[in-house]
Design a protein around this motif. Structure first.
Motif, PDB file in Angstrom:
ATOM      1  N   THR A   5       0.756  -1.195   0.018  1.00 58.79           N
ATOM      2  CA  THR A   5       0.303  -0.041   0.223  1.00 58.79           C
ATOM      3  C   THR A   5       0.816   1.303  -0.009  1.00 58.79           C
ATOM      4  N   THR A   6       1.821   1.244   0.705  1.00 60.69           N
ATOM      5  CA  THR A   6       2.985   2.302   0.831  1.00 60.69           C
ATOM      6  C   THR A   6       3.914   2.736  -0.361  1.00 60.69           C
ATOM      7  N   THR A   7       3.851   1.194  -0.913  1.00 59.66           N
ATOM      8  CA  THR A   7       4.739   1.933  -2.180  1.00 59.66           C
ATOM      9  C   THR A   7       3.860   2.307  -3.140  1.00 59.66           C
ATOM     10  N   ALA A   8       2.654   1.741  -3.848  1.00 64.36           N
ATOM     11  CA  ALA A   8       2.241   1.859  -5.327  1.00 64.36           C
ATOM     12  C   ALA A   8       1.565   3.543  -4.821  1.00 64.36           C
ATOM     13  N   ALA A   9       1.660   4.288  -3.699  1.00 64.24           N
ATOM     14  CA  ALA A   9       1.011   5.441  -3.292  1.00 64.24           C
ATOM     15  C   ALA A   9       1.066   6.748  -4.658  1.00 64.24           C
ATOM     16  N   GLY A  10       2.695   6.049  -4.423  1.00 66.30           N
ATOM     17  CA  GLY A  10       3.089   7.541  -5.105  1.00 66.30           C
ATOM     18  C   GLY A  10       3.336   7.036  -6.820  1.00 66.30           C
ATOM     19  N   GLY A  11       4.029   8.282  -7.835  1.00 69.23           N
ATOM     20  CA  GLY A  11       4.764   8.533  -8.768  1.00 69.23           C
ATOM     21  C   GLY A  11       3.324   7.760 -10.107  1.00 69.23           C
ATOM     22  N   THR A  12       4.149   7.721 -11.240  1.00 64.20           N
ATOM     23  CA  THR A  12       3.139   7.765 -12.254  1.00 64.20           C
ATOM     24  C   THR A  12       2.135   5.707 -12.261  1.00 64.20           C
ATOM     25  N   ALA A  13       1.475   5.510 -12.179  1.00 64.35           N
ATOM     26  CA  ALA A  13       1.336   4.087 -12.887  1.00 64.35           C
ATOM     27  C   ALA A  13       1.669   2.910 -13.301  1.00 64.35           C
ATOM     28  N   ALA A  14       3.093   3.311 -14.011  1.00 64.70           N
ATOM     29  CA  ALA A  14       3.855   2.895 -14.405  1.00 64.70           C
ATOM     30  C   ALA A  14       4.681   2.149 -13.797  1.00 64.70           C
ATOM     31  N   GLY A  15       5.057   3.330 -12.754  1.00 68.05           N
ATOM     32  CA  GLY A  15       6.015   3.248 -11.257  1.00 68.05           C
ATOM     33  C   GLY A  15       5.573   2.928 -10.749  1.00 68.05           C
ATOM     34  N   ARG A  16       3.975   2.951 -10.197  1.00 67.75           N
ATOM     35  CA  ARG A  16       2.731   2.002  -9.152  1.00 67.75           C
ATOM     36  C   ARG A  16       3.232   0.714  -9.201  1.00 67.75           C
ATOM     37  N   VAL A  17       3.501   0.816 -11.066  1.00 68.24           N
ATOM     38  CA  VAL A  17       3.065  -1.206 -10.886  1.00 68.24           C
ATOM     39  C   VAL A  17       4.480  -2.199 -11.170  1.00 68.24           C
ATOM     40  N   LEU A  18       5.362  -1.300 -10.994  1.00 67.13           N
ATOM     41  CA  LEU A  18       6.468  -1.584 -11.424  1.00 67.13           C
ATOM     42  C   LEU A  18       6.820  -1.815  -9.326  1.00 67.13           C
ATOM     43  N   ALA A  19       7.095  -0.381  -8.514  1.00 64.27           N
ATOM     44  CA  ALA A  19       7.225  -0.807  -7.389  1.00 64.27           C
ATOM     45  C   ALA A  19       6.362  -2.143  -7.108  1.00 64.27           C
ATOM     46  N   LEU A  20       4.903  -1.740  -6.808  1.00 66.10           N
ATOM     47  CA  LEU A  20       4.350  -3.304  -6.628  1.00 66.10           C
ATOM     48  C   LEU A  20       4.856  -4.455  -7.004  1.00 66.10           C
ATOM     49  N   ALA A  21       5.036  -4.567  -8.338  1.00 68.15           N
ATOM     50  CA  ALA A  21       5.815  -6.017  -8.894  1.00 68.15           C
ATOM     51  C   ALA A  21       7.385  -6.149  -7.483  1.00 68.15           C
ATOM     52  N   ALA A  22       8.197  -5.268  -7.966  1.00 75.92           N
ATOM     53  CA  ALA A  22       8.929  -5.290  -6.991  1.00 75.92           C
ATOM     54  C   ALA A  22       9.312  -5.599  -5.416  1.00 75.92           C
ATOM     55  N   THR A  23       7.550  -5.302  -4.692  1.00 75.67           N
ATOM     56  CA  THR A  23       7.356  -5.671  -3.285  1.00 75.67           C
ATOM     57  C   THR A  23       6.924  -7.399  -3.661  1.00 75.67           C
ATOM     58  N   GLU A  24       6.185  -7.260  -4.242  1.00 71.08           N
ATOM     59  CA  GLU A  24       6.119  -8.652  -4.365  1.00 71.08           C
ATOM     60  C   GLU A  24       6.725 -10.178  -4.617  1.00 71.08           C
ATOM     61  N   VAL A  25       7.708  -9.708  -5.671  1.00 71.56           N
ATOM     62  CA  VAL A  25       8.623 -10.281  -6.167  1.00 71.56           C
ATOM     63  C   VAL A  25       9.625 -10.711  -4.010  1.00 71.56           C
ATOM     64  N   ARG A  26       9.816  -9.716  -3.594  1.00 68.24           N
ATOM     65  CA  ARG A  26      10.829 -10.009  -1.955  1.00 68.24           C
ATOM     66  C   ARG A  26       9.251 -10.651  -1.298  1.00 68.24           C
ATOM     67  N   LEU A  27       8.475 -10.607  -0.789  1.00 66.46           N
ATOM     68  CA  LEU A  27       7.318 -11.509  -0.242  1.00 66.46           C
ATOM     69  C   LEU A  27       7.460 -12.358  -0.403  1.00 66.46           C
ATOM     70  N   ILE A  28       7.767 -12.947  -2.020  1.00 68.84           N
ATOM     71  CA  ILE A  28       7.948 -14.166  -2.649  1.00 68.84           C
ATOM     72  C   ILE A  28       8.595 -14.857  -1.696  1.00 68.84           C
ATOM     73  N   LEU A  29       9.602 -14.459  -2.444  1.00 69.79           N
ATOM     74  CA  LEU A  29      10.696 -14.918  -2.007  1.00 69.79           C
ATOM     75  C   LEU A  29      11.108 -15.260  -0.238  1.00 69.79           C
ATOM     76  N   ARG A  30      10.546 -14.563   0.400  1.00 63.79           N
ATOM     77  CA  ARG A  30      10.681 -14.321   1.925  1.00 63.79           C
ATOM     78  C   ARG A  30       9.629 -16.022   2.208  1.00 63.79           C
ATOM     79  N   ASN A  31       9.243 -16.151   1.626  1.00 57.21           N
ATOM     80  CA  ASN A  31       8.041 -16.821   1.685  1.00 57.21           C
ATOM     81  C   ASN A  31       8.525 -18.998   1.269  1.00 57.21           C
ATOM     82  N   LYS A  32       9.820 -19.144   2.590  1.00 55.35           N
ATOM     83  CA  LYS A  32      10.315 -20.019   2.344  1.00 55.35           C
ATOM     84  C   LYS A  32       9.302 -21.466   1.692  1.00 55.35           C
ATOM     85  N   THR A  33       7.811 -21.252   2.014  1.00 50.50           N
ATOM     86  CA  THR A  33       7.578 -22.519   1.285  1.00 50.50           C
ATOM     87  C   THR A  33       7.470 -22.300   0.524  1.00 50.50           C
TER      88      THR A  33
END
Length: 262
Positions: A5-33
């Motif tokens: 939510t915090t990451t997607a708050a500012g910037g252009t639409a494309a930038g918010r999509v990329l920022a959220l996608a980058a956050t999702e990558v980190r969340l996936i890699l942090r989940n060991k399962t």
């Protein structure tokens, strides 16, 4: 779970999509399962199959290995991960809250699913490098292989959206995704080794069967030779890989839910 939510708050639409996608990558890699099921296991199996079928200059034999690699990367690396991620974000309420962040619904879905697609593509690149390293023969016709990858990605992404409809929790995704994973692995291998006569060509209508057929055509050639009903051999599997995403996408468009399932 406040980071998206915090990451997607500012910037252009494309930038918010990329920022959220980058956050999702980190969340996936942090989940060991999830990391093990979507990265470690598919990579290990794909490399094992490469060596198992390596050392023989037989394009048809390597088509089976390529089919298995495609199926495991698409089914486990993309489909399972995308379904778990989508359901997890919906289950925690993040997906619904993000609709008020300024992202469009389409942008939100793209940002949520793009990391799974990227991870799957990375696995396919690794498999290609390993195949070349062990001396596997080059495709006789690369076009069917490219189409198998593109059609397979469209299939598993729309399947993840459709499967999320009937998946109440991230844990249940391990169960609801099993049927398609088994079909892609099992039918794909059978289609890659099955003869072109009798009822065997009917396997092309199955998701994994279409991928197996295209892999076989890529390695052995004959894409434009006369096949079922006199059509070029590439047409039936390609038509199946176009039809399945259209059907699954239509189901997801009509019944997709943003609210957590209870």
């Amino acid at each position: 779970m406040t980071a998206p939510t915090t990451t997607a708050a500012g910037g252009t639409a494309a930038g918010r999509v990329l920022a959220l996608a980058a956050t999702e990558v980190r969340l996936i890699l942090r989940n060991k399962t999830v990391a093990v099921s979507s990265l470690v296991l598919p990579l290990g199996l794909g490399v094992l199959w490469a060596f198992q079928f390596g050392g023989v200059d037989d394009p048809a034999r390597h088509a089976v290995s390529i089919t298995l690699q495609l199926a495991v990367a698409l089914a486990m690396g993309v489909y399972l991960t995308a379904t778990q991620t989508l359901v997890a974000r919906r289950h925690s309420g993040v997906l619904k809250r993000m609709r008020t962040s300024g992202l469009s619904d389409r942008g939100l879905i793209v940002a949520t699913l793009a990391p799974s697609v990227v991870l799957g593509v990375v696995q396919l690149v690794v498999f290609a490098v390993v195949n070349v390293g062990i001396g596997a023969p080059s495709p006789n016709d690369p076009l069917p292989l490219v189409l198998a990858v593109m059609g397979g990605l469209a299939l598993v992404v729309t399947a993840a959206l459709a499967t999320s409809i009937v998946t109440p929790s991230p844990e249940r995704a391990q169960i609801t995704t099993l049927p398609l994973m088994f079909v892609m692995l099992g039918v794909g291998v059978v289609a890659a080794i099955a003869p072109g006569e009798g009822w065997w060509p009917a396997l092309s209508v199955m998701p994994g069967g279409a991928i197996g057929d295209l892999a076989q055509l890529a390695m052995t050639g004959g894409s434009w030779a006369a096949g079922t009903a006199g059509m070029p051999a590439i047409v039936p599997p390609l038509a199946a890989l176009v039809a399945w995403p259209l059907v699954l996408g239509a189901v997801a468009l009509r019944r997709f839910r943003w609210d957590p399932r209870r």
